[in-house]
Design a protein around this motif. Structure first.
Motif, PDB file in Angstrom:
ATOM      1  N   GLN A 385       0.864  -1.183   0.000  1.00 14.53           N
ATOM      2  CA  GLN A 385       0.000   0.000   0.000  1.00 14.53           C
ATOM      3  C   GLN A 385       0.901   1.235   0.000  1.00 14.53           C
ATOM      4  N   LEU A 386       0.678   2.144  -0.924  1.00 10.71           N
ATOM      5  CA  LEU A 386       1.518   3.318  -1.070  1.00 10.71           C
ATOM      6  C   LEU A 386       0.850   4.549  -0.485  1.00 10.71           C
ATOM      7  N   GLU A 387       1.672   5.474   0.007  1.00  5.90           N
ATOM      8  CA  GLU A 387       1.160   6.761   0.469  1.00  5.90           C
ATOM      9  C   GLU A 387       0.667   7.567  -0.729  1.00  5.90           C
ATOM     10  N   GLY A 388      -0.458   8.264  -0.536  1.00  9.61           N
ATOM     11  CA  GLY A 388      -1.032   9.069  -1.599  1.00  9.61           C
ATOM     12  C   GLY A 388      -1.910   8.285  -2.547  1.00  9.61           C
ATOM     13  N   ALA A 389      -2.024   6.956  -2.351  1.00  8.62           N
ATOM     14  CA  ALA A 389      -2.864   6.128  -3.220  1.00  8.62           C
ATOM     15  C   ALA A 389      -4.180   5.806  -2.518  1.00  8.62           C
ATOM     16  N   TRP A 390      -5.168   5.356  -3.323  1.00  9.22           N
ATOM     17  CA  TRP A 390      -6.441   4.955  -2.730  1.00  9.22           C
ATOM     18  C   TRP A 390      -6.222   3.816  -1.741  1.00  9.22           C
ATOM     19  N   TYR A 391      -6.978   3.851  -0.674  1.00  8.93           N
ATOM     20  CA  TYR A 391      -6.950   2.780   0.327  1.00  8.93           C
ATOM     21  C   TYR A 391      -7.333   1.468  -0.344  1.00  8.93           C
ATOM     22  N   ASP A 392      -6.507   0.429  -0.155  1.00  8.03           N
ATOM     23  CA  ASP A 392      -6.759  -0.887  -0.745  1.00  8.03           C
ATOM     24  C   ASP A 392      -6.578  -1.946   0.330  1.00  8.03           C
ATOM     25  N   GLY A 393      -7.692  -2.521   0.792  1.00  5.53           N
ATOM     26  CA  GLY A 393      -7.635  -3.509   1.870  1.00  5.53           C
ATOM     27  C   GLY A 393      -6.814  -4.728   1.515  1.00  5.53           C
ATOM     28  N   GLY A 394      -6.852  -5.130   0.222  1.00  9.13           N
ATOM     29  CA  GLY A 394      -6.073  -6.289  -0.193  1.00  9.13           C
ATOM     30  C   GLY A 394      -4.590  -6.042  -0.104  1.00  9.13           C
ATOM     31  N   LEU A 395      -4.143  -4.860  -0.515  1.00  4.97           N
ATOM     32  CA  LEU A 395      -2.723  -4.533  -0.440  1.00  4.97           C
ATOM     33  C   LEU A 395      -2.269  -4.381   1.008  1.00  4.97           C
ATOM     34  N   ILE A 396      -3.131  -3.862   1.848  1.00  5.50           N
ATOM     35  CA  ILE A 396      -2.770  -3.701   3.265  1.00  5.50           C
ATOM     36  C   ILE A 396      -2.627  -5.074   3.922  1.00  5.50           C
ATOM     37  N   LYS A 397      -3.529  -5.998   3.610  1.00  4.84           N
ATOM     38  CA  LYS A 397      -3.420  -7.349   4.148  1.00  4.84           C
ATOM     39  C   LYS A 397      -2.144  -8.021   3.668  1.00  4.84           C
ATOM     40  N   LEU A 398      -1.849  -7.871   2.383  1.00  7.85           N
ATOM     41  CA  LEU A 398      -0.624  -8.439   1.838  1.00  7.85           C
ATOM     42  C   LEU A 398       0.604  -7.823   2.498  1.00  7.85           C
ATOM     43  N   SER A 399       0.559  -6.515   2.751  1.00 10.96           N
ATOM     44  CA  SER A 399       1.684  -5.839   3.407  1.00 10.96           C
ATOM     45  C   SER A 399       1.915  -6.396   4.802  1.00 10.96           C
ATOM     46  N   LYS A 400       0.846  -6.625   5.534  1.00  7.79           N
ATOM     47  CA  LYS A 400       0.979  -7.174   6.889  1.00  7.79           C
ATOM     48  C   LYS A 400       1.590  -8.577   6.841  1.00  7.79           C
ATOM     49  N   GLU A 401       1.158  -9.385   5.871  1.00  2.00           N
ATOM     50  CA  GLU A 401       1.712 -10.732   5.745  1.00  2.00           C
ATOM     51  C   GLU A 401       3.204 -10.685   5.437  1.00  2.00           C
ATOM     52  N   ARG A 402       3.611  -9.754   4.584  1.00  2.00           N
ATOM     53  CA  ARG A 402       5.029  -9.650   4.224  1.00  2.00           C
ATOM     54  C   ARG A 402       5.871  -9.201   5.414  1.00  2.00           C
ATOM     55  N   VAL A 403       5.352  -8.262   6.200  1.00  2.00           N
ATOM     56  CA  VAL A 403       6.071  -7.828   7.399  1.00  2.00           C
ATOM     57  C   VAL A 403       6.165  -8.975   8.393  1.00  2.00           C
TER      58      VAL A 403
END
Length: 771
Positions: A385-403
């Motif tokens: 999920q990038l700053e300045g981009a539309w909120y995307d729940g799928g990308l946020i979930k993927l980001s949490k999994e990667r962290v």
């Protein structure tokens, strides 16, 4: 760890102390008012034994040369009582001199425990000190009494209903005291029986199998599932409720729960009264509210179908899917609520999902919090999920999994905060809790194949908070000795290409039935690069250098001696490796679902030993009813010599024993050298199936499991045909235990297909074997 006591922070004035201060101030008010203001020429402090006079002077609101008044006297009393150091304080005036007379509290010289077995001493000592009871702190009888009661409550939570706690305070010289907590723990009360009253649709045994709590049985000494806990009982009641609701009993209710303790406080009986109600069939699903004109997309995510029994878990799953789908469209605060419309006369129900997407938002800023050691960039580079981009729940979930896959943090939570004054913006805060990433290991192990092994390693998964890995490993055994120095940079480039460097020295001794001592030495180094092709797939490329030294000790197998004559005692090679792996298992150590796949190809780019070596592995696990699961493992290995030369014998595959075909001696399958040595082969096929059973009385604990297995496979020479008759196979059973020293697996097997010269070993064990 012993729970924290529900006291106020140490040093803070508690309500009782505050009341004492007020009363003390009032007691001296008359004396203070009788004093005519005067200029102080001196201040004396009396009665101190341990307290530094400077601490008293620092708390006083007046100094020599100031005008003393009754208000300042009252303020001085309040300040001195607030320090918590004194039982009594009074101020006397002699001429132009103020005399502070102090009666100090006793100081705790030591805190000791007698008879403590159930809890660890260090966490208990820390909890008490945080509560104001510890070495060097002022003695407070009220705190001691409260601590005593809290310890008793903690014993009750461990089913030790007969436990007693007695506190002894022993005076010592210089106004100090020693505090001793004497525990008489007794035996833990055990659950005698659990009854479910009112259940007619399902048998009592079926329902009790859902519970983590169990009556005393053969294995409860290990699982401790026969120890009563209110929190565990509540969790079991929720499992019972979910079991009924997921089978159509929408109005199921637990009417009462009775827990009875025997007069001797040694046994507990639990009685649960339930009302099942009638089962309901789902007749339809209706969507209400705003679905962004994408009703058909949302209907595709409905986890239930008309005609099926009503299932509460399907309703919850559908609600979650709808919320996640709104998140994919940028609606971070969407609300989805479900409600059943019940027709009791017909036993039917319609589920209505009402949605309110609210507003679409974009992410203004992403912050990282809680990372005391790991650098921000290590976490940020895993975010999709990038700053300045539309909120995307799928990308946020993927980001949490990667962290989470970094392995540096115990807990990871992502908060979505509204930006004040900007209803279309949100800030994301990644809250992480660091965990130790360094590992110093010194240990020893024993197996009936390897005998005594010694291991030592120093590893740091997150060097200086950079996310890089650095490790040194040492392993010794009868057949394998290894020294490896490794380093990995997971972001060698900003695009996420990783780089790994290994430097190693290996000494191996092939299995020889004659027991002769000969060895192979392989010093070398390699560098590998991992190129991510998708979020889940990474392809690895590497090149290395290996030098192989074949010794000339007595008993060297003929195949090694021939290879030494053909290529020389020392050979050099530059192997190029290409690999791929994907892992979706729910656990690396005790998987019950998911899939693991890997392929590795090795090719000598240059050197004295031209060859190719390929190894592929596939694992899959499926969950079964009654907490059982089944696992399948298949592995294929193939080696080929090049340029008219044979495949190098020291690169052979081995078979037999744990990890391949059990009930056959470790590494004994395949080619047998004329000297009697087991030298493996250039081809290997290995198939394993395991059916796992939970150990009775262990509840949902997967660390101890019973399994039945069936194995098949063998190894062959490079020029040998693979035939069905040459396959070896076995069946058997075993025990898998995640022990404190690592995964332990015991097995007893019976060979099904065996040849005359095969070496049989029915009982086998090893620590650290996966299959």
């Amino acid at each position: 760890m012993f729970p924290d006591f529900p006291f106020g922070p140490a040093g803070r004035v508690r309500p009782i102390a505050a009341a004492v201060i007020v009363l003390a101030s009032a007691a001296f008010a008359q004396q203070a008012r009788a004093v005519t203001p005067f200029v102080l020429k001196d201040i004396r402090v009396e009665g101190l034994q341990r307290t530094d006079p400077g601490a008293v002077f620092a708390a006083l609101p007046f100094r020599v040369g100031d005008t003393y008044t009754d208000d300042k006297g009252s303020a001085a009393l309040r300040a001195l009582f607030a320090t918590g150091l004194f039982k009594d304080v009074r101020i006397e005036v002699e001429g132009d001199v103020a005399i502070i007379i102090c009666d100090e509290r006793s100081i705790i010289a030591s805190v000791t425990f007698v008879g403590l077995k159930e809890f660890d001493k260090d966490p208990l000592t820390k909890s008490l000190k945080d509560a104001g009871i510890g070495e060097g702190l002022p003695f407070d009888r009220a705190l001691i009494d409260r601590a005593e009661q809290e310890i008793k409550r903690q014993y009750l939570s461990r089913s030790l209903y007969g436990a007693e706690v007695v506190t002894t305070v022993t005076p010592m010289e210089r106004n100090r005291v020693s505090v001793t907590f004497t525990m008489t723990e007794g035996d833990a009360a055990k659950i005698k029986d659990i009854r479910i009253v009112g259940a007619t649709t399902f048998s009592e045994g079926t329902l009790l199998d859902l519970f983590e709590l169990t009556p005393t049985g053969w294995f409860t000494w290990y699982s401790k599932s026969d120890r009563y806990s209110r929190s565990k009982l509540n969790a079991d009641l929720e499992k019972l409720r979910a079991y009924y609701v997921n089978r159509g009993f929408l109005e199921f209710a637990i009417e009462s729960t009775q827990v009875t303790i025997s007069p001797d406080k040694q046994t507990i009986s639990i009685a649960i009264s339930v009302k099942e109600g009638q089962p309901y069939t789902l007749t339809g699903v209706r969507l209400e509210g705003e679905y962004l004109g994408k009703e058909n997309d949302f209907r595709a995510f409905v986890a239930m179908r008309p005609g099926q029994p009503y299932r509460g878990d399907a309703v919850t799953e559908t609600t979650k899917r709808f919320t996640d789908l709104f998140g994919l469209y940028g609606y971070a605060f969407a609300r989805v609520e479900s409600r059943p419309e019940i027709d009791r006369a017909r036993g039917q129900v319609t589920v209505v999902f009402a949605a309110d997407p609210q507003r679409r938002v974009y992410v203004r800023r992403i912050d990282v919090a809680g990372n005391t050691r790991t650098r921000d960039e290590v976490v940020r580079r895993e975010f999709r999920q990038l700053e300045g981009a539309w909120y995307d729940g799928g990308l946020i979930k993927l980001s949490k999994e990667r962290v989470d896959r970094l392995g540096f943090f115990k807990d990871i939570e992502i908060e979505t905060n509204e930006v004040p004054g900007s209803p279309d913006q949100v800030d994301l805060v990644i809250n992480v809790t660091e965990k130790p990433t360094g590992n110093l290991l010194i240990g020893a192990g024993y197996s009936n194949a390897e005998r005594l092994t010694f291991t030592a390693s120093i590893k740091q998964e997150n060097v200086f908070g950079s996310g890089n890995y650095l490790g040194i490993e040492l392993n010794t055994s009868k057949y394998q000795r290894t020294v490896v120095v490794s380093t990995v940079d997971p972001y060698w480039t900003v695009d996420g290409i990783s780089r790994a460097i290994d430097v190693y020295y290996r000494t191996s001794r092939p299995y020889n039935s004659l027991g002769e001592a000969y060895d192979l030495k392989t010093p070398g180094a390699s560098v590998r690069f991992g190129v991510p092709f998708s979020e889940y797939d990474t392809v690895f490329f590497g090149i290395g250098f290996e030098r192989t030294e074949i010794g000339t000790s007595v008993g060297i197998p003929l195949s090694y001696l021939n290879y030494r004559v053909l290529y020389g005692a020392n050979t050099n090679s530059f192997p190029l490796t290409i690999g791929w792996a994907r892992d979706s298992r729910d656990s690396v150590i005790t998987p019950t679902a998911g899939r693991y796949q890997r392929v590795n190809f090795e090719y000598t780019l240059a050197g004295d030993v031209p060859y190719t070596r390929t190894n592929a592995q596939y694992q899959e696990y499926w969950g079964l009813p009654w907490r059982m699961s089944i696992g399948l493992n298949a592995e294929v290995g193939l080696g080929r010599g090049m340029r008219g030369k044979p495949f190098p014998v020291f690169k052979n595959f081995y078979g037999g024993g744990l990890g391949t075909v059990r009930a056959f001696e470790q590494g004994s399958l395949g080619v047998v050298d004329p000297t009697g040595a087991y030298i493996g082969g250039a081809k290997r096929i290995n198939v394993n199936t395991e059916l796992y059973f939970p150990v009775p009385g262990t509840g949902s604990d997967k660390s101890l499991r019973i399994f039945a297995f069936a194995d098949a496979g063998n190894v062959w020479r490079e020029d040998e045909r693979i035939t069905a008759d040459s396959i070896r196979s076995s069946i058997g059973f075993g025990l898998s235990w995640i022990s404190p020293v690592g995964p332990l697996k015991l097995s007893w097997g019976k060979p099904l297909k065996v040849q005359r010269n095969d070496r049989i070993q029915r009982f086998q064990f090893q620590i650290g074997t996966a299959f």
